[in-house]
Design a protein around this motif. Sequence first.
Motif, PDB file in Angstrom:
ATOM      1  N   HIS A 582      12.481  42.897  37.359  1.00 42.33           N
ATOM      2  CA  HIS A 582      12.073  43.018  38.756  1.00 42.33           C
ATOM      3  C   HIS A 582      10.689  43.649  38.774  1.00 42.33           C
ATOM      4  CE1 HIS A 582      15.870  41.877  40.602  1.00 42.33           C
ATOM      5  NE2 HIS A 582      16.496  42.646  39.710  1.00 42.33           N
ATOM      6  N   CYS A 618       9.446  43.382  45.687  1.00 44.08           N
ATOM      7  CA  CYS A 618       9.585  42.896  44.310  1.00 44.08           C
ATOM      8  C   CYS A 618       8.620  41.738  44.112  1.00 44.08           C
ATOM      9  CB  CYS A 618      11.022  42.446  44.051  1.00 44.08           C
ATOM     10  SG  CYS A 618      11.225  41.601  42.474  1.00 44.08           S
ATOM     11  N   ASP A 620       8.470  39.731  41.308  1.00 48.31           N
ATOM     12  CA  ASP A 620       8.913  38.704  40.358  1.00 48.31           C
ATOM     13  C   ASP A 620      10.032  37.895  41.022  1.00 48.31           C
ATOM     14  OD1 ASP A 620      10.043  37.252  38.238  1.00 48.31           O
ATOM     15  OD2 ASP A 620       9.570  38.813  36.783  1.00 48.31           O
ATOM     16  N   PHE A 621       9.827  36.626  41.163  1.00 49.28           N
ATOM     17  CA  PHE A 621      10.786  35.793  41.914  1.00 49.28           C
ATOM     18  C   PHE A 621      12.124  35.748  41.189  1.00 49.28           C
ATOM     19  CE2 PHE A 621      12.621  32.683  44.523  1.00 49.28           C
ATOM     20  CZ  PHE A 621      11.843  32.549  45.656  1.00 49.28           C
ATOM     21  N   CYS A 622      13.019  36.691  41.576  1.00 49.56           N
ATOM     22  CA  CYS A 622      14.186  36.981  40.746  1.00 49.56           C
ATOM     23  C   CYS A 622      15.442  36.262  41.208  1.00 49.56           C
ATOM     24  CB  CYS A 622      14.410  38.485  40.706  1.00 49.56           C
ATOM     25  SG  CYS A 622      14.375  39.235  42.350  1.00 49.56           S
ATOM     26  N   HIS A 626      14.919  36.713  46.651  1.00 57.77           N
ATOM     27  CA  HIS A 626      13.789  37.530  46.191  1.00 57.77           C
ATOM     28  C   HIS A 626      12.887  37.946  47.351  1.00 57.77           C
ATOM     29  CE1 HIS A 626       9.853  38.346  44.348  1.00 57.77           C
ATOM     30  NE2 HIS A 626       9.385  37.374  45.108  1.00 57.77           N
ATOM     31  N   MET A 629      13.755  41.084  48.974  1.00 57.63           N
ATOM     32  CA  MET A 629      13.773  42.310  48.154  1.00 57.63           C
ATOM     33  C   MET A 629      12.564  43.157  48.523  1.00 57.63           C
ATOM     34  SD  MET A 629      14.583  42.493  44.124  1.00 57.63           S
ATOM     35  CE  MET A 629      14.770  44.083  43.300  1.00 57.63           C
TER      36      MET A 629
HETATM   37 CU1  CUA Z   1      13.550  41.306  42.296  1.00 62.06          CU
HETATM   38 CU2  CUA Z   1      12.271  39.565  43.075  1.00 62.06          CU
END
Ligand code: CUA
Length: 652
Positions: A582, A618, A620-622, A626, A629
């Motif tokens: 993340h 966040c 980072d495309f998690c 996402h 987030m």
């Molecule tokens: Cu954690 Cu995007």
Amino acid sequence: MKKQVWLVACGLISVALASSCKPKGAQSAIVGDAAAKVYVAPGNHDEFYNIVSGGFNGQISVVGLPSGRVLKVLPVFSVNPENGWGYSEESKPMLNTSQGFVPWDDLHHIAISTTNAEHDARWAFANGNNTPRIARIDLNSFKTVEILEIPNSAGNHSSPFITQNTEYVVAGTRFSIPVGENSDVSIDSYKDNFKGYISFIGVNPESGEMNLSFQLEAPPFNFDLARAGKNKSHGWFFFSTYNTEMAHTLLEVNASQKDKDFIMAVNWKKAEEYINAGKGVMKPAKYVHNKWNEETHSATSTTVNEVLTLDPAVLKDIVYFIPCPKSPHGTDTDPTGEYIVGSGKLAAIIPVFSFTKMLAAIENKDFEGEVNGMPVLKYESVLHGEVVKPGLGPLHTEFDNRGFAYTSMFVSSEIVKWNVETLEVVDRVPTYYSVGHLSVPGGPTGKPHGKYMVAYNKITKDRYLPTGPELAHSAQLYDISGDKMQLLLDFPTIGEPHYAEAFPASLIKDRQVKFYPIEKNQSPYALKGVKDARVERKGNEVHVYLTSIRSNFRPDNIEGVHVGDEVYFHVTNLEQDWDVPHGFAIKGANTAELLIMPGETSTLKWVPDRVGIFPFYCTDFCSALHQEMQGYLRVSPKGSNQPLKFSTGEVE
Ligand code: CUA
Ligand code: K7E
């Protein structure tokens, strides 16, 4: 390496620059099956890892071969906003030096750890050229885990070459300098007051931890490159030198006067004997040693104040000089350890020395003189032979598994293949343009794999779509499995690569760290679950303990922060799976983001300077959520009585 210097070198040996540096027939060099040979089908892996120096970007890039695909930019000496290296509180101590925080360096050379002169690929070592340092990278986590500063050194270029069991990593100083208390001296007093230092850094065989074992005092030459002896020459180290004229002004002319400079042969086992006999002298020297801990997920930096020093002018049989024409750049040892190749960048031949002959010459005291009390061997007595008419401007030599050597020719822009025993040139291919280092998988070891060779070129010109005044640097991949070298592929590189090493992917690909077990996380700021998420004030410090897990931060809304507070975001990534980092970023932070690996804790410091509501999110495309987030942080005026308040995410 500065291009201008080379162009002058070009001129010195009377070559018409532009035309000679550009080989003819660039478009016809590719043959039909090249594409198939570099094609790695979607979903398939490359056969080799290529660990490539980034030069002036201070980083390492990780490239797959034969595809040339860039897999990672791995931060070493330079801050990297992409993942917070040098910006997070935990990683800042890694870039500490005796001169304070130095967030950049010039990284030229890679050494991959070996056992019995074969790659074990446990660690990669890299040199910081500008503020002398050596880094160790763990190849299970692709993380820089140690940086050791080198005292009494300036321009750590002759580094970080290693012995065959990774007993030592060496560092020879490019610039000689005055050291110790009286370093405020006239530069004109160069010959009297300047010294060259060669460092031997011991490597712990289990942990890999480095320790500056000893330094050798040497004449004020410029030390350029080095290679360890291996197999039969194990126990020796070879350093190329230039400016044995000991000039200190306009080196381009004054350091090119003599026909021969030296390769300095160092018997390091002999040095160890002297140390064991108590002959070393502890001298004051200030340098720092930085270590990363994979359980606290943080670095420590300690200062060391002395170094064990040996004077080879007094302690005999440690150092011998081999005359080598002319301003040698690389020196390389073949897989058997018998042959030592000098690459005199201004020389018209490539001299190849014999280790057996060197030992005999030492035995017979076949000396032609002395430098500062250390013997100079006779050129002819040590010479195995000369490669004649190899091309112009030899720089670096790599080896294959069939008894051939490959030397890069900077000025004539080509690679020359020659037989190590017979010294006969058997093939040559053009490079586009002005090649520096070469990299053959296993090339510097006792067991090269051969198969491919990468050329790292210094000049790009027309090879790619132009991108303004700065062009991508260019690497070229050759098939060296047959009698003739075959150009397969051009690929652009990150930064300015100098040396690179390649080894089979199978050595390390199944032992990669996938995530950090959260129960082993020893960070003082770690959270073991979302229930621990909180915000605490200690005077003007606000500590925000955040968890990140798909797809939320807790706490997400924070109030009661005042202008001028020191806010520390301690983010623990609770994920316990591979490939789920993340990110964390907050609006207006004048640092960088954090990129937190699963099971890791990382800290971003932020001092808000204005009132307002600041979103964090966040990066980072998690997951599919996402974009959800996120959180808000409210900053109130200094002295406001807005109390600390946070939400851990109630459902409304
Ligand atoms: Cu954690 Cu995007
Ligand atoms: Cu570029 Cu090894 Cu610094 Cu030669 S060095 S090219």
